[in-house]
Structures are given as structure tokens and as C-alpha cells.
Write a protein that holds these residues in place. Structure first.
Motif, PDB file in Angstrom:
ATOM      1  N   UNK A 172       8.397  -6.169   6.934  1.00 25.72           N
ATOM      2  CA  UNK A 172       8.836  -4.817   6.551  1.00 25.72           C
ATOM      3  C   UNK A 172       7.663  -4.021   5.981  1.00 25.72           C
ATOM      4  N   UNK A 173       6.954  -4.668   5.054  1.00 29.55           N
ATOM      5  CA  UNK A 173       5.834  -3.972   4.400  1.00 29.55           C
ATOM      6  C   UNK A 173       4.758  -3.618   5.404  1.00 29.55           C
ATOM      7  N   UNK A 174       4.503  -4.524   6.348  1.00 30.12           N
ATOM      8  CA  UNK A 174       3.466  -4.249   7.348  1.00 30.12           C
ATOM      9  C   UNK A 174       3.831  -2.988   8.137  1.00 30.12           C
ATOM     10  N   UNK A 175       5.107  -2.891   8.511  1.00 26.65           N
ATOM     11  CA  UNK A 175       5.543  -1.703   9.273  1.00 26.65           C
ATOM     12  C   UNK A 175       5.479  -0.438   8.437  1.00 26.65           C
ATOM     13  N   UNK A 176       5.971  -0.540   7.200  1.00 29.89           N
ATOM     14  CA  UNK A 176       5.991   0.645   6.330  1.00 29.89           C
ATOM     15  C   UNK A 176       4.563   1.089   6.024  1.00 29.89           C
ATOM     16  N   UNK A 177       3.709   0.111   5.691  1.00 27.57           N
ATOM     17  CA  UNK A 177       2.316   0.449   5.361  1.00 27.57           C
ATOM     18  C   UNK A 177       1.618   1.090   6.549  1.00 27.57           C
ATOM     19  N   UNK A 178       1.865   0.562   7.739  1.00 28.31           N
ATOM     20  CA  UNK A 178       1.207   1.121   8.932  1.00 28.31           C
ATOM     21  C   UNK A 178       1.611   2.585   9.101  1.00 28.31           C
ATOM     22  N   UNK A 179       2.895   2.861   8.895  1.00 25.62           N
ATOM     23  CA  UNK A 179       3.368   4.249   9.046  1.00 25.62           C
ATOM     24  C   UNK A 179       2.731   5.159   8.000  1.00 25.62           C
ATOM     25  N   UNK A 180       2.646   4.655   6.777  1.00 27.71           N
ATOM     26  CA  UNK A 180       2.076   5.486   5.711  1.00 27.71           C
ATOM     27  C   UNK A 180       0.582   5.704   5.890  1.00 27.71           C
ATOM     28  N   UNK A 234       6.683  16.771   3.247  1.00 27.91           N
ATOM     29  CA  UNK A 234       5.870  15.602   3.615  1.00 27.91           C
ATOM     30  C   UNK A 234       6.333  14.323   2.910  1.00 27.91           C
ATOM     31  N   UNK A 235       6.508  14.420   1.612  1.00 25.39           N
ATOM     32  CA  UNK A 235       6.747  13.216   0.815  1.00 25.39           C
ATOM     33  C   UNK A 235       8.171  12.663   1.015  1.00 25.39           C
ATOM     34  N   UNK A 236       9.168  13.488   0.823  1.00 24.65           N
ATOM     35  CA  UNK A 236      10.548  13.001   0.948  1.00 24.65           C
ATOM     36  C   UNK A 236      10.864  12.451   2.349  1.00 24.65           C
ATOM     37  N   UNK A 237      10.436  13.156   3.416  1.00 24.00           N
ATOM     38  CA  UNK A 237      10.722  12.581   4.743  1.00 24.00           C
ATOM     39  C   UNK A 237      10.112  11.185   4.935  1.00 24.00           C
ATOM     40  N   UNK A 238       8.921  10.962   4.368  1.00 21.93           N
ATOM     41  CA  UNK A 238       8.319   9.625   4.503  1.00 21.93           C
ATOM     42  C   UNK A 238       9.147   8.581   3.767  1.00 21.93           C
ATOM     43  N   UNK A 239       9.631   8.936   2.584  1.00 22.27           N
ATOM     44  CA  UNK A 239      10.483   7.982   1.857  1.00 22.27           C
ATOM     45  C   UNK A 239      11.729   7.660   2.679  1.00 22.27           C
ATOM     46  N   UNK A 240      12.372   8.708   3.175  1.00 25.32           N
ATOM     47  CA  UNK A 240      13.610   8.506   3.950  1.00 25.32           C
ATOM     48  C   UNK A 240      13.364   7.649   5.190  1.00 25.32           C
ATOM     49  N   UNK A 241      12.339   8.027   5.948  1.00 27.53           N
ATOM     50  CA  UNK A 241      12.151   7.406   7.267  1.00 27.53           C
ATOM     51  C   UNK A 241      11.646   5.973   7.204  1.00 27.53           C
ATOM     52  N   UNK A 242      10.862   5.657   6.188  1.00 29.12           N
ATOM     53  CA  UNK A 242      10.256   4.320   6.181  1.00 29.12           C
ATOM     54  C   UNK A 242      10.794   3.447   5.063  1.00 29.12           C
ATOM     55  N   UNK A 243      10.527   3.839   3.821  1.00 29.91           N
ATOM     56  CA  UNK A 243      10.896   2.942   2.711  1.00 29.91           C
ATOM     57  C   UNK A 243      12.417   2.791   2.588  1.00 29.91           C
ATOM     58  N   UNK A 244      13.129   3.905   2.528  1.00 33.55           N
ATOM     59  CA  UNK A 244      14.581   3.817   2.339  1.00 33.55           C
ATOM     60  C   UNK A 244      15.255   3.193   3.571  1.00 33.55           C
ATOM     61  N   UNK A 247       0.828  -1.220   0.000  1.00 30.57           N
ATOM     62  CA  UNK A 247       0.000   0.000   0.000  1.00 30.57           C
ATOM     63  C   UNK A 247       0.854   1.258   0.000  1.00 30.57           C
ATOM     64  N   UNK A 248       1.979   1.186   0.712  1.00 33.97           N
ATOM     65  CA  UNK A 248       2.827   2.383   0.779  1.00 33.97           C
ATOM     66  C   UNK A 248       3.408   2.748  -0.592  1.00 33.97           C
ATOM     67  N   UNK A 249       3.712   1.713  -1.405  1.00 37.90           N
ATOM     68  CA  UNK A 249       4.188   1.985  -2.774  1.00 37.90           C
ATOM     69  C   UNK A 249       3.091   2.693  -3.569  1.00 37.90           C
ATOM     70  N   UNK A 250       1.841   2.247  -3.381  1.00 34.21           N
ATOM     71  CA  UNK A 250       0.726   2.903  -4.076  1.00 34.21           C
ATOM     72  C   UNK A 250       0.603   4.361  -3.631  1.00 34.21           C
ATOM     73  N   UNK A 251       0.783   4.601  -2.339  1.00 41.49           N
ATOM     74  CA  UNK A 251       0.676   5.974  -1.826  1.00 41.49           C
ATOM     75  C   UNK A 251       1.794   6.837  -2.421  1.00 41.49           C
ATOM     76  N   UNK A 252       3.017   6.322  -2.403  1.00 36.63           N
ATOM     77  CA  UNK A 252       4.133   7.096  -2.973  1.00 36.63           C
ATOM     78  C   UNK A 252       3.878   7.357  -4.457  1.00 36.63           C
TER      79      UNK A 252
END
Ligand code: FE2
Ligand code: FE2
Length: 188
Positions: free
Chosen positions: A148-156, A55-65, A3-8
Motif C-alpha cells: 500500500x505504502x509503495x503505491x501511495x508513495x509512488x503517486x505522491x 491539490x492537497x485534499x484530492x491527493x488525500x482522498x485518492x491515495x491515502x484515504x 514518504x507520503x505521510x511526510x509530504x502530507x
């Protein structure tokens, strides 16, 4: 599971729409079809500053990257490059804002310098998003675990999407831009 990939990806599309809107307007000015609307151009730059940069870049840095750098050696140099671009983002948007102010001050003689700066900015943004979409997303899909995805998705999903929708923090700015912009960019 992603889901987080879809959001990004959705956020990239919203940013791409704003970037191509500003490019269309600048091309219209260059061709003499449009008179510069400096309030509109600065609202568009403000949106690009507030939303991707804050908003967008910090989320990429903090979770996905952050997760992907633990899982993929191959992704590491790409992530480092993208993070460096995120760090430079604020200086780049400030330079663009200053260039618009100089154009506003100078009048038509100032257009060429602003347009050049804008084109460099837009090219860098396209390239940045493309690298994320074409290189990072496939590596993330291949290397991240279900946990990993569960954690990232929850954050997003915990964050409201500030990009669009009535609840969006920047919805007011977005509709102001759409209302000010000439067709085909906006409703004006
Ligand atoms: Fe990014
Ligand atoms: Fe991105």
C-alpha cells in the motif's frame, strides 16, 4: 516507507503557516495596529483555495484515504467525515472570499463579520488537520501494508510539490504573499 505521510505533514505545515499568518494580520487589524491590506488578504485566501483545496485534499482522498478505507473499519467513519469536509471546502472558501469582498465594500464597519467568518474557517481547518495528524496517520501506519505504502508513495512522489520551491506552481503566489505581508508574518 511513509514518504507520503511526510509530504502530507509538510503540506499541513505550509498551510498552517498561511492560516496563522492570516490570523495574525486579522488580529492586528482588530487591535488597530494594522490597516487592512485587501490585496494581501485576498492573495492569502487565493493561496488557501488553490493549494489545499485543489491539490492537497484530492491527493488525500485518492491515495491515502482510498487505501486506508479498505484496511481499517475503525478509520471508515473518520475518513467519511474528512471527505465530507473536503467536499465542502470549496463552498467554505467561497464564503470566506465573499465575506472579505463585503468587508472591502463596507469599510471598517464590515470587519467584525469578516473576522467572525475567518475565525470559524480557521478553527475548522485546524480541527481537520488535527484529525488527520492525530487519528488518520496512526491508523495508516498501523494498518497499511508495505505494498500500500509503495503505491501511495509512488503517486505522491510523482507529483511535483506545488507548495514551495522554485519549481512549485504556486511559488510565485507564495513569494508575493511573503513580500506583501507585514512582519512578523512576511518580509513587508
Ligand atoms: Fe484533508
Ligand atoms: Fe490534510
Amino acid at each position: 516507507m511513509t514518504k507520503s505521510i511526510d509530504i502530507i505533514h509538510d503540506e499541513h505545515r505550509a498551510l498552517a503557516a498561511m492560516l496563522s499568518g492570516i490570523r495574525t494580520i486579522a488580529m492586528g487589524i482588530e487591535a488597530g495596529r494594522l490597516k487592512p491590506d485587501f490585496d494581501l488578504l485576498s492573495a492569502m485566501i487565493e493561496y488557501i483555495d488553490k493549494v489545499p483545496e485543489k491539490v492537497h485534499h484530492p491527493k488525500e482522498d485518492q491515495y491515502l484515504f482510498a487505501k486506508l478505507r479498505l484496511r481499517s473499519v475503525e478509520a471508515l467513519p473518520i475518513i467519511e467525515h474528512l471527505e465530507e469536509e473536503h467536499r465542502q471546502g470549496e463552498a467554505r472558501i467561497n464564503a470566506l472570499r465573499a465575506s472579505l469582498a463585503a468587508y472591502r465594500e463596507a469599510g471598517p464597519a464590515g470587519f467584525a463579520a469578516f473576522y467572525e467568518m475567518l475565525q470559524i474557517y480557521l478553527d475548522q481547518e485546524w480541527q481537520h488537520m488535527n484529525t488527520e495528524e492525530k487519528q488518520i496517520f496512526p491508523l495508516a501506519r498501523a494498518c497499511l501494508t508495505a505494498e500500500d505504502w509503495a503505491e501511495i508513495d509512488a503517486a505522491f512522489l510523482a507529483n511535483d510539490n506545488p507548495w514551495q520551491g522554485a519549481a512549485g506552481q504556486y511559488a510565485g503566489l507564495f513569494s508575493k504573499i511573503v513580500n506583501m505581508a507585514p512582519a512578523p508574518v512576511g518580509l513587508g
